[in-house]
Design a protein around this motif. Structure first.
Motif, PDB file in Angstrom:
ATOM      1  N   LYS B   4      13.007   2.078   1.170  1.00 21.30           N
ATOM      2  CA  LYS B   4      10.958   1.752   1.451  1.00 21.30           C
ATOM      3  C   LYS B   4      10.955   2.061   3.089  1.00 21.30           C
ATOM      4  N   HIS B   6       8.222   1.967   6.219  1.00 17.34           N
ATOM      5  CA  HIS B   6       7.452   0.771   7.013  1.00 17.34           C
ATOM      6  C   HIS B   6       6.819   1.193   8.034  1.00 17.34           C
ATOM      7  N   GLU B  29       9.590   5.299  -0.498  1.00 22.86           N
ATOM      8  CA  GLU B  29       8.649   4.869  -0.479  1.00 22.86           C
ATOM      9  C   GLU B  29       8.155   3.927   1.272  1.00 22.86           C
ATOM     10  N   VAL B  31       5.343   2.380   3.440  1.00 22.78           N
ATOM     11  CA  VAL B  31       4.654   1.965   3.070  1.00 22.78           C
ATOM     12  C   VAL B  31       3.816   1.544   4.868  1.00 22.78           C
ATOM     13  N   VAL B  33       1.445   0.678   8.261  1.00 26.55           N
ATOM     14  CA  VAL B  33       1.795  -0.773   8.769  1.00 26.55           C
ATOM     15  C   VAL B  33      -0.079   0.133   9.595  1.00 26.55           C
TER      16      VAL B  33
END
Lengths: 213, 213
Positions: B4, B6, B29, B31, B33
């Protein structure tokens, strides 16, 4: 052929490399570069580091510059000598994180504080109180995060002393003689970490080199 | 468990990690922010990076931050996937030198130029011409050294594209749309290197992610 470090024992970046070599118990030749005579801006030195900054490093035919790249080379190539300084696998990724933290979070604030409180007073310039205040505030925030980190882990990168700690030693050496010391003293884990890493015999050996200059 | 990231695709540091993942053809993935909503200063994000800066990265239980530590982790742990990005032995020491050069010589000047010429104009603030002039002069000196380096070596670290080149891509992407482009264009080797590395499909994939936001 013995390794060569070209630099000044009063330069924080040169100190970083010298401490790593002493931690590794490696033999090396120290070639003094006279910064006052601007030797680091002359042709011979520029052939070692085109940016004209100390230190420069030679190991046989290999020429390196940038202190943190040199310490990583020493730690990896001479991993079986002296103090380990690096780890294997995932713990090394965390050591790398804290090496980046030193370079990008800690060093920008302490370099400005060093310039105001150590360098400027040495050359008779007035300290800029606003710059000191701004960078003390930045450093305090960084040290709050160090305090939390050092509650989880004995050293910054892992439970062993590594390059992530070692890279801080030159700045700590100069700042402990200034009012900035209070920021470290106010945080128990940080304060114990500073006392621990500043007691490394490798640092004492580098400071002793200053007296021989 | 998939990795992941972010962050924000508009953050240069996040882009650095995303480009490395695409170079390696790794699944991950993303993510998002929301920096405008200060999500990076909230508790959940601070548990991933206590400094409250994007990106943060997770690979299974391992949590990392600082973009250049994350790219090194990806390059070393997934060395058998996609583009190599690192080398073995002494050439890697030279790649490390040029990674440090990007971080300590190139990035300080281009970050200030990005702030003046891209960020400030986006939020409607006036550009400080003196800061631009000072940092263009600093960048010009750095690019003179790059020009000499790129006459000896196809890429900065060695004759292959590595992290030392990749780490420059986010800043190049933003500066090529500003008058600073002339400093790169004026130097033939630098200009060819910029054209070469900006044509990497991994960069195009990251820029395409922006359109999906």
């Amino acid at each position: 052929m013995v390794m060569k470090v070209h630099g000044s024992v009063f330069s924080p970046s040169t100190m970083r490399v010298l401490i790593a070599l002493h931690e590794k118990d490696l033999e090396f030749e120290f070639v003094f570069v006279d910064l006052r005579a601007s030797e680091h801006k002359k042709e011979h030195f520029l052939s070692l580091n085109p940016f004209g900054q100390v230190p420069a490093f030679e190991d046989g035919d290999l020429k390196l510059f940038e202190s943190r790249a040199i310490t990583q080379y020493i730690a990896h190539v001479y991993e079986d000598k002296g103090t380990p300084l690096v780890c294997e696998g995932n713990p090394m990724a965390t050591v790398s994180v804290w090496m980046e933290v030193e370079a990008h979070q800690f060093d920008p604030a302490v370099s400005k504080l060093h310039r105001e409180l150590v360098y400027k007073s040495k050359i008779g310039m007035a300290t800029d109180a606003a710059v000191v205040e701004e960078n003390e505030a930045k450093l305090a925030k960084v040290l709050d995060i160090y305090e939390a980190r050092l509650s989880q882990s004995k050293y910054l990168g892992c439970d062993c002393f590594t390059l992530a700690d070692l890279h801080h030693l030159p700045a700590l050496t100069s700042l402990m003689g200034t009012p900035v010391k209070k920021l470290f003293d106010a945080r128990p884990k940080v304060s114990a970490w500073v006392a621990d890493i500043m007691a490394r015999p490798a640092l004492a050996k580098v400071l002793a080199m200053r007296n021989q200059q």
